[in-house]
Design an enzyme around this catalytic site. Structure first.
Site, PDB file in Angstrom:
ATOM      1  N   ASP A   1      -1.530  -7.342   6.678  1.00 21.36           N
ATOM      2  CA  ASP A   1      -2.519  -6.290   6.441  1.00 21.36           C
ATOM      3  C   ASP A   1      -3.708  -6.980   5.767  1.00 21.36           C
ATOM      4  O   ASP A   1      -3.643  -7.337   4.595  1.00 21.36           O
ATOM      5  CB  ASP A   1      -1.918  -5.193   5.553  1.00 21.36           C
ATOM      6  CG  ASP A   1      -2.863  -4.013   5.366  1.00 21.36           C
ATOM      7  OD1 ASP A   1      -4.091  -4.220   5.417  1.00 21.36           O
ATOM      8  OD2 ASP A   1      -2.376  -2.888   5.145  1.00 21.36           O
TER       9      ASP A   1
ATOM     10  N   TYR B   1       0.857  -1.188   0.000  1.00 18.51           N
ATOM     11  CA  TYR B   1       0.000   0.000   0.000  1.00 18.51           C
ATOM     12  C   TYR B   1       0.897   1.243   0.000  1.00 18.51           C
ATOM     13  O   TYR B   1       1.811   1.343   0.823  1.00 18.51           O
ATOM     14  CB  TYR B   1      -0.902  -0.013   1.234  1.00 18.51           C
ATOM     15  CG  TYR B   1      -1.721   1.236   1.390  1.00 18.51           C
ATOM     16  CD1 TYR B   1      -2.749   1.527   0.508  1.00 18.51           C
ATOM     17  CD2 TYR B   1      -1.450   2.140   2.406  1.00 18.51           C
ATOM     18  CE1 TYR B   1      -3.492   2.687   0.640  1.00 18.51           C
ATOM     19  CE2 TYR B   1      -2.193   3.300   2.543  1.00 18.51           C
ATOM     20  CZ  TYR B   1      -3.203   3.570   1.653  1.00 18.51           C
ATOM     21  OH  TYR B   1      -3.936   4.719   1.779  1.00 18.51           O
TER      22      TYR B   1
ATOM     23  N   LYS C   1     -12.219   0.830   5.442  1.00 16.87           N
ATOM     24  CA  LYS C   1     -12.643   0.173   4.202  1.00 16.87           C
ATOM     25  C   LYS C   1     -13.821  -0.770   4.476  1.00 16.87           C
ATOM     26  O   LYS C   1     -14.873  -0.308   4.857  1.00 16.87           O
ATOM     27  CB  LYS C   1     -11.446  -0.536   3.578  1.00 16.87           C
ATOM     28  CG  LYS C   1     -10.155   0.305   3.560  1.00 16.87           C
ATOM     29  CD  LYS C   1     -10.217   1.479   2.630  1.00 16.87           C
ATOM     30  CE  LYS C   1      -9.048   2.442   2.775  1.00 16.87           C
ATOM     31  NZ  LYS C   1      -7.715   1.855   2.728  1.00 16.87           N
TER      32      LYS C   1
END
Ligand SMILES: *Cc1c(COP(=O)(O)O)cnc(C)c1O
Length: 375
Positions: free
Chosen positions: A171, A99, A196
């Protein structure tokens, strides 16, 4: 208990003071001591602990099958707390297509504090093994990866880490505990951007760290949460809890819709390539089948005709909002290279899609018209 039931019943209980069935939001920043000076309910001060936050932590802990959990004010604050457990001179191994916010944290912030990082092609376990140094303390796994949906074998990396006395942290933002059980596969801790799918309604920013039993790092994560103070507000915790109640059903619908959209895109002449782990042609499909229950709501695809054509598709779509982020009920489409900025290795013709909870037929019809122009 099955996960649908846990999502409803964990971190919940009828309020003993009022009989309220939905837990109240406890806004108080301070808590009364008993006459003997103790704290009968265990709460002292809002930064160190809050009843609404505790309910949220219990719920996510149970969904991940963990031993404990710590809530943060954003996904990055959660990830930061994990790195802050380490010391100057330590080394971490992270995926090449990490990310981009986490990559920036390592390269531009934590490098100055002496934390060294190696970025490796993590689906290739030999490359992970080759990157291990005497000072390696942590391997961070992110699967499916962003934005190419690469799949890393979590159990293989966790075992390699264990053999070397290294902590393995996943993650799990994209898959959520509904689709992927990182702790069962051997990870020591799981991190989330609860912004999210866990929140799921695009209206709250948050993060979480969940630990397996006997995680060596977690007590420090808890201390950093309380001393560093990047804690979520009681209202944010409450919104997250409300979102999580429907997470198992939302993840199913996101996955079913994404599978249909991916199959449509794969057959379209204007699409060069589709990245979705549920497609048999995807290079990580076999590993994904083994470690995921379903393949999730995220996909990306390359448009024939370069970045101009990609921007054109995003502009012509009407049910897909042009915006970053993912995991909410509405569908989003994003030209990824331009948000990642300089140094991005993402193909210039790639669009990333967060497939929402609209009807798949409507989403496909919208993409069909967006891809259909003359020439
Ligand atoms: C969004 C995201 C983050 C960062 O979380 P924030 O809540 O935006 O701070 C970290 N990891 C992944 C995989 C993400 O998608």
């Amino acid at each position: 208990m099955e996960i649908e039931t846990l999502a409803i019943h964990s971190g919940r209980g009828v309020d003993p003071a009022t009989g309220a069935v939905t837990p109240p939001i406890h806004m108080s920043t301070t808590f009364q001591r008993a006459e003997d000076g103790t704290y009968p309910q265990g709460f002292v001060y809002g930064r160190s602990g809050n009843p609404t936050r505790t309910l949220l932590e219990e719920c996510v802990r149970d969904l991940e099958g963990g031993a404990d959990a710590a809530a943060f004010s954003s996904g990055m604050a959660a990830i930061m707390s994990v790195f802050q457990v380490l010391s100057s001179g330590d080394h971490v191994i992270v995926p090449q297509d990490l990310y981009h916010g986490t990559a920036r944290l390592l390269l531009e912030r934590l490098a100055r504090w002496g934390l060294h990082a190696s970025f490796v092609d993590m689906p290739d376990i030999d490359k992970v093994r080759a990157a291990i140094l005497p000072d390696t303390k942590l391997i961070l796994v992110e699967t499916p990866s962003n934005p190419l949906l690469k799949i890393t074998d979590i159990a293989a990396v966790a075992q390699l880490a264990r053999e070397h006395g290294i902590s393995c942290v996943c993650d799990n933002t994209w898959a959520t505990p509904i689709l992927q059980r990182c702790l069962d596969l051997g990870a020591d801790m799981v991190v989330h951007s609860t912004t999210k799918y866990l929140g799921g309604h695009g209206d709250v920013t948050g993060g979480m760290v969940v630990s397996a039993k006997d995680s060596a790092l977690f007590p420090e994560v808890r201390a950093i949460q309380q001393d560093g103070g990047a804690v979520p507000s009681p209202f944010d915790c409450w919104l997250l809890l409300r979102g999580i109640r429907t997470l198992p059903y939302r993840m199913r619908a996101h996955s079913e819709n994404a599978a249909r959209v991916a199959a449509f895109l794969e057959g379209h002449p204007r699409v060069v390539q589709v990245f979705y782990p549920g497609l048999p042609a995807h290079e990580g499909h076999e590993t994904a089948r083994q470690q995921m229950n379903m393949f999730g709501g995220m996909l990306s695809f390359r448009v024939r005709g370069g970045p101009e054509a990609a921007f054109r598709v995003a502009a012509r779509a009407s049910l897909f909002t042009r915006a970053t982020s993912l995991g909410s009920y509405e569908s989003l489409i994003e030209h990824r290279a331009s948000i990642e900025g300089l140094g991005s290795a993402t193909p210039e013709d790639l669009l990333r899609v967060s497939v929402g909870l609209e009807h798949a037929d409507d989403l496909i019809a919208d993409l069909e018209q967006a891809l259909d122009w003359g020439g």
